[in-house]
Design a protein around this motif. Structure first.
Motif, PDB file in Angstrom:
ATOM      1  N   ARG A 113       0.847  -1.194   0.000  1.00 15.25           N
ATOM      2  CA  ARG A 113       0.000   0.000   0.000  1.00 15.25           C
ATOM      3  C   ARG A 113       0.879   1.240   0.000  1.00 15.25           C
ATOM      4  NH1 ARG A 113      -2.377   0.344   5.605  1.00 15.25           N
ATOM      5  NH2 ARG A 113      -0.246   0.069   6.243  1.00 15.25           N
ATOM      6  N   PRO A 114       0.387   2.328  -0.540  1.00 14.86           N
ATOM      7  CA  PRO A 114       1.186   3.565  -0.521  1.00 14.86           C
ATOM      8  C   PRO A 114       1.591   3.980   0.896  1.00 14.86           C
ATOM      9  CG  PRO A 114      -0.722   3.836  -1.954  1.00 14.86           C
ATOM     10  CD  PRO A 114      -0.886   2.508  -1.247  1.00 14.86           C
ATOM     11  N   GLN A 115       0.757   3.652   1.886  1.00 12.44           N
ATOM     12  CA  GLN A 115       1.055   4.009   3.273  1.00 12.44           C
ATOM     13  C   GLN A 115       2.278   3.269   3.817  1.00 12.44           C
ATOM     14  OE1 GLN A 115      -1.840   2.988   2.039  1.00 12.44           O
ATOM     15  NE2 GLN A 115      -3.473   4.367   2.643  1.00 12.44           N
ATOM     16  N   ASP A 116       2.732   2.239   3.116  1.00 14.88           N
ATOM     17  CA  ASP A 116       3.905   1.484   3.561  1.00 14.88           C
ATOM     18  C   ASP A 116       5.215   2.098   3.086  1.00 14.88           C
ATOM     19  OD1 ASP A 116       2.282  -0.369   4.841  1.00 14.88           O
ATOM     20  OD2 ASP A 116       2.207  -1.708   3.105  1.00 14.88           O
ATOM     21  N   ALA A 117       5.149   3.255   2.456  1.00 20.55           N
ATOM     22  CA  ALA A 117       6.369   3.890   1.946  1.00 20.55           C
ATOM     23  C   ALA A 117       7.367   4.156   3.073  1.00 20.55           C
ATOM     24  CB  ALA A 117       6.028   5.181   1.212  1.00 20.55           C
ATOM     25  N   TRP A 118       6.896   4.463   4.267  1.00 21.51           N
ATOM     26  CA  TRP A 118       7.820   4.706   5.374  1.00 21.51           C
ATOM     27  C   TRP A 118       8.602   3.437   5.724  1.00 21.51           C
ATOM     28  CZ3 TRP A 118       7.955   2.384  10.184  1.00 21.51           C
ATOM     29  CH2 TRP A 118       6.852   1.586  10.524  1.00 21.51           C
TER      30      TRP A 118
ATOM     31  N   VAL B  76       7.453   0.884  -5.338  1.00 17.82           N
ATOM     32  CA  VAL B  76       6.207   0.961  -6.095  1.00 17.82           C
ATOM     33  C   VAL B  76       5.219   0.013  -5.444  1.00 17.82           C
ATOM     34  CG1 VAL B  76       7.288   1.627  -8.284  1.00 17.82           C
ATOM     35  CG2 VAL B  76       6.918  -0.767  -7.784  1.00 17.82           C
ATOM     36  N   THR B  77       3.932   0.276  -5.656  1.00 14.29           N
ATOM     37  CA  THR B  77       2.917  -0.525  -4.984  1.00 14.29           C
ATOM     38  C   THR B  77       2.423  -1.684  -5.845  1.00 14.29           C
ATOM     39  OG1 THR B  77       1.169   0.937  -5.751  1.00 14.29           O
ATOM     40  CG2 THR B  77       2.083   1.397  -3.577  1.00 14.29           C
ATOM     41  N   HIS B  78       1.897  -2.703  -5.134  1.00 14.39           N
ATOM     42  CA  HIS B  78       1.160  -3.789  -5.766  1.00 14.39           C
ATOM     43  C   HIS B  78      -0.244  -3.269  -6.025  1.00 14.39           C
ATOM     44  CE1 HIS B  78       3.610  -7.411  -5.505  1.00 14.39           C
ATOM     45  NE2 HIS B  78       3.945  -7.121  -4.275  1.00 14.39           N
TER      46      HIS B  78
ATOM     47  N   ASP C 148       2.237  -1.469 -11.414  1.00 13.83           N
ATOM     48  CA  ASP C 148       1.910  -0.521 -12.481  1.00 13.83           C
ATOM     49  C   ASP C 148       3.116  -0.513 -13.429  1.00 13.83           C
ATOM     50  OD1 ASP C 148       1.555   1.662 -14.159  1.00 13.83           O
ATOM     51  OD2 ASP C 148       1.320   3.122 -12.543  1.00 13.83           O
TER      52      ASP C 148
ATOM     53  N   ALA D  87       5.071   2.893 -13.684  1.00 17.73           N
ATOM     54  CA  ALA D  87       5.788   3.254 -12.458  1.00 17.73           C
ATOM     55  C   ALA D  87       6.986   2.339 -12.228  1.00 17.73           C
ATOM     56  CB  ALA D  87       4.838   3.186 -11.260  1.00 17.73           C
TER      57      ALA D  87
END
Length: 133
Positions: free
Chosen positions: A92-97, A108-110, A113, A116
């Motif tokens: 998830r984008p929130q896991d970038a940290w 990049v997220t699942h 993409d 990307a």
């Protein structure tokens, strides 16, 4: 510029490894060399491949079990001399940290993409190959 860049793809899911290969294509950008993929489904395979050398970029799946890509990234950054740059696949984008904590250079997220992933991979290849590593 090297004639071929080697990209290690780590995931316990064969379809995820395939998605990465298809998204990157043979050449993720016109200004980087063609890529060949080395697929790994286990942590010992990743460590063995990195020990042998010749890896230009690692793509690690953060959702892999039992050794997730984030933990593997942190481990190889600590243990592998001149560790190649890492592109982390996150859930998830929130896991970038968490990707930052793991010391990945890009994330990049699942689901993958293609645009990307190809852009991130090309950026890491440019950086890696410009320093002559």
């Amino acid at each position: 510029m090297r004639p071929i860049a080697t990209v290690l793809v780590y995931s316990d899911d064969a379809s995820t490894r395939e998605q990465v290969r298809l998204a990157a294509g043979r050449r993720p950008a016109a200004d980087v060399p063609p890529v060949e993929f080395l697929e790994c489904a286990t942590l010992p395979a990743v460590l063995s491949a990195l020990e042998e050398g010749g890896i230009d970029v690692c793509v690690l799946d953060g959702e892999t079990a039992p050794a997730g890509g984030m933990g593997v990234c942190r481990q190889i950054k600590d243990e592998v001399f001149q560790c190649p740059p890492v592109l982390l696949l996150i859930g998830r984008p929130q896991d970038a940290w968490l990707a930052t904590w793991s010391r990945a250079e890009a994330a990049v997220t699942h689901p993958v993409d293609p645009v990307a992933l190809a852009d991130a991979l090309a950026g890491l290849l440019r950086r890696r190959l410009s320093v002559g590593a």
